[in-house]
Design an enzyme around this catalytic site. Sequence first.
Site, PDB file in Angstrom:
ATOM      1  N   SER A  53       0.805  -1.228   0.000  1.00 48.01           N
ATOM      2  CA  SER A  53       0.000   0.000   0.000  1.00 48.01           C
ATOM      3  C   SER A  53       0.838   1.277   0.000  1.00 48.01           C
ATOM      4  O   SER A  53       0.508   2.219  -0.742  1.00 48.01           O
ATOM      5  CB  SER A  53      -0.973  -0.001   1.180  1.00 48.01           C
ATOM      6  OG  SER A  53      -1.935  -1.009   0.986  1.00 48.01           O
ATOM      7  N   LYS A  67      -9.664  -5.356  10.728  1.00 50.15           N
ATOM      8  CA  LYS A  67     -10.795  -4.788   9.971  1.00 50.15           C
ATOM      9  C   LYS A  67     -12.105  -4.761  10.775  1.00 50.15           C
ATOM     10  O   LYS A  67     -12.917  -3.845  10.610  1.00 50.15           O
ATOM     11  CB  LYS A  67     -11.001  -5.568   8.673  1.00 50.15           C
ATOM     12  CG  LYS A  67      -9.882  -5.326   7.651  1.00 50.15           C
ATOM     13  CD  LYS A  67     -10.169  -6.005   6.335  1.00 50.15           C
ATOM     14  CE  LYS A  67      -9.020  -5.784   5.358  1.00 50.15           C
ATOM     15  NZ  LYS A  67      -9.264  -6.324   4.035  1.00 50.15           N
ATOM     16  N   GLY A  78     -13.924 -13.029   6.252  1.00 50.82           N
ATOM     17  CA  GLY A  78     -13.884 -11.581   6.092  1.00 50.82           C
ATOM     18  C   GLY A  78     -13.730 -11.133   4.651  1.00 50.82           C
ATOM     19  O   GLY A  78     -14.370 -10.164   4.219  1.00 50.82           O
ATOM     20  N   ALA A  79     -12.890 -11.827   3.881  1.00 53.97           N
ATOM     21  CA  ALA A  79     -12.654 -11.421   2.492  1.00 53.97           C
ATOM     22  C   ALA A  79     -13.928 -11.582   1.659  1.00 53.97           C
ATOM     23  O   ALA A  79     -14.283 -10.699   0.865  1.00 53.97           O
ATOM     24  CB  ALA A  79     -11.520 -12.249   1.893  1.00 53.97           C
ATOM     25  N   ASN A  92     -18.828 -22.753   1.220  1.00 58.15           N
ATOM     26  CA  ASN A  92     -17.777 -22.648   2.237  1.00 58.15           C
ATOM     27  C   ASN A  92     -17.591 -23.970   2.945  1.00 58.15           C
ATOM     28  O   ASN A  92     -18.539 -24.746   3.090  1.00 58.15           O
ATOM     29  CB  ASN A  92     -18.159 -21.566   3.263  1.00 58.15           C
ATOM     30  CG  ASN A  92     -16.993 -21.203   4.157  1.00 58.15           C
ATOM     31  OD1 ASN A  92     -15.883 -20.984   3.659  1.00 58.15           O
ATOM     32  ND2 ASN A  92     -17.218 -21.151   5.455  1.00 58.15           N
ATOM     33  N   ALA A 111     -22.453 -23.547   7.599  1.00 58.88           N
ATOM     34  CA  ALA A 111     -23.260 -22.626   8.413  1.00 58.88           C
ATOM     35  C   ALA A 111     -22.795 -21.180   8.226  1.00 58.88           C
ATOM     36  O   ALA A 111     -23.619 -20.247   8.266  1.00 58.88           O
ATOM     37  CB  ALA A 111     -23.172 -23.026   9.879  1.00 58.88           C
TER      38      ALA A 111
HETATM   39  P1  ATR Z   1     -10.223 -13.801   5.507  1.00 60.88           P
HETATM   40  O1  ATR Z   1     -10.319 -12.503   6.254  1.00 60.88           O
HETATM   41  O2  ATR Z   1      -8.987 -13.933   4.678  1.00 60.88           O
HETATM   42  O3  ATR Z   1     -11.461 -14.109   4.733  1.00 60.88           O
HETATM   43  P2  ATR Z   1     -11.136 -15.692   7.439  1.00 60.88           P
HETATM   44  O4  ATR Z   1     -12.225 -14.776   7.856  1.00 60.88           O
HETATM   45  O5  ATR Z   1     -10.393 -16.480   8.485  1.00 60.88           O
HETATM   46  O6  ATR Z   1     -10.018 -14.928   6.625  1.00 60.88           O
HETATM   47  O7  ATR Z   1     -11.754 -16.707   6.355  1.00 60.88           O
HETATM   48  C1  ATR Z   1     -11.005 -17.720   5.776  1.00 60.88           C
HETATM   49  C2  ATR Z   1     -11.869 -18.447   4.752  1.00 60.88           C
HETATM   50  O8  ATR Z   1     -11.073 -19.468   4.127  1.00 60.88           O
HETATM   51  C3  ATR Z   1     -13.073 -19.160   5.335  1.00 60.88           C
HETATM   52  O9  ATR Z   1     -14.093 -19.194   4.378  1.00 60.88           O
HETATM   53  C4  ATR Z   1     -12.498 -20.547   5.607  1.00 60.88           C
HETATM   54  O10 ATR Z   1     -13.450 -21.576   5.713  1.00 60.88           O
HETATM   55  P3  ATR Z   1     -14.159 -21.897   7.156  1.00 60.88           P
HETATM   56  O11 ATR Z   1     -15.202 -20.849   7.321  1.00 60.88           O
HETATM   57  O12 ATR Z   1     -14.697 -23.246   6.992  1.00 60.88           O
HETATM   58  O13 ATR Z   1     -13.052 -21.783   8.170  1.00 60.88           O
HETATM   59  C5  ATR Z   1     -11.680 -20.741   4.365  1.00 60.88           C
HETATM   60  N1  ATR Z   1     -10.630 -21.748   4.517  1.00 60.88           N
HETATM   61  C6  ATR Z   1      -9.521 -21.669   5.279  1.00 60.88           C
HETATM   62  N2  ATR Z   1      -8.777 -22.789   5.150  1.00 60.88           N
HETATM   63  C7  ATR Z   1      -9.429 -23.590   4.263  1.00 60.88           C
HETATM   64  C8  ATR Z   1      -9.174 -24.875   3.711  1.00 60.88           C
HETATM   65  N3  ATR Z   1      -8.076 -25.576   4.042  1.00 60.88           N
HETATM   66  N4  ATR Z   1     -10.075 -25.386   2.826  1.00 60.88           N
HETATM   67  C9  ATR Z   1     -11.179 -24.679   2.480  1.00 60.88           C
HETATM   68  N5  ATR Z   1     -11.475 -23.452   2.992  1.00 60.88           N
HETATM   69  C10 ATR Z   1     -10.612 -22.920   3.863  1.00 60.88           C
END
Ligand code: ATR
Length: 288
Positions: free
Chosen positions: A20, A69, A133-134, A154, A158
């Site tokens: 940034s 965030k 979050g993303a 996802n 849920a």
């Molecule tokens: P961010 O801010 O980067 O979105 P986050 O809020 O922790 O970080 O979200 C991570 C996302 O990646 C979630 O959708 C998570 O799935 P879960 O809600 O089931 O945790 C997903 N994710 C992380 N590791 C994963 C994996 N090995 N396989 C599939 N999805 C994964």
Amino acid sequence: MTTTLDSYCVIGNPVAHSRSPWIHARFAELTGQPVHYDRALVPLDGFADFVRDFAAQGGKGCNITVPFKLQAAELATSASDRVRLAGAANTLVFGEDGIHADNTDGLGIVADITRNAGVQITERDVLLLGAGGAAAGALGSLIEQKPRRIAVVNRTHAKAQALVAQHAEMAALYKVELTAIERSGLEADLTQNFDIIINATASSLAGAEVPAPASVLHARSLAYDMMYGPAAQPFLDWASSHGALARDGLGMLVEQAAESFALWRGVRPPSAQVLAELRALLQSEAAH
Ligand code: ATR
């Protein structure tokens, strides 16, 4: 006469990797705006104190990255609808009447897909992988483009259902079919494919396989990873190997920065030029 530059920063932990400052320095040069922009590594329990001090010392605003965030959205005295929907903010604007929060991540991905990649979202079928979050930061802006359908998948179903429920009213308003579907549902129905597949999961970082079956792709699909660099590569390789158009999230990074810059300065920087420059810089760094 000396001129004091208006001061901004990106707050994160970690933050050393953040591009940034480089992006905003280019925006400042190219628009002729007198802006100073720094990195701020802030302790995990020190976010609110840092923001208040920075504002008290004359700071004009900041960008917020992981893991602050959600705290940024809570700290602000006013917030845009985008922040209320996502529950997270990536931009703070310090004004006379307090701290205003906005979220430009969704605007950034939409700008990159529609303007830089030239792919229309309106009336298309979109698959959003992830519900963290993303994903939350992008969903509202994707709905505003009026795609025909957005399906959210996802690992933890849920969470996809909760994200969809949170946006159900907005989707109805924009006449977008918004659903949470289980991965097993995608695997069972090989005819379900999508025009745009967005990876908003951290699965590549975890070294896990791409969280969708290849049957979601068709020959003209755009497969978009919100990350860039090595973190995006497994998803991009997966998409390319199945004949889809693959795009990383570098443009999203530059475009969300451009939206923040425009909020602060009232001037729109030449983001496509800065994206091209940043891509060239990263390529030359990778080659050395
Ligand atoms: P961010 O801010 O980067 O979105 P986050 O809020 O922790 O970080 O979200 C991570 C996302 O990646 C979630 O959708 C998570 O799935 P879960 O809600 O089931 O945790 C997903 N994710 C992380 N590791 C994963 C994996 N090995 N396989 C599939 N999805 C994964």
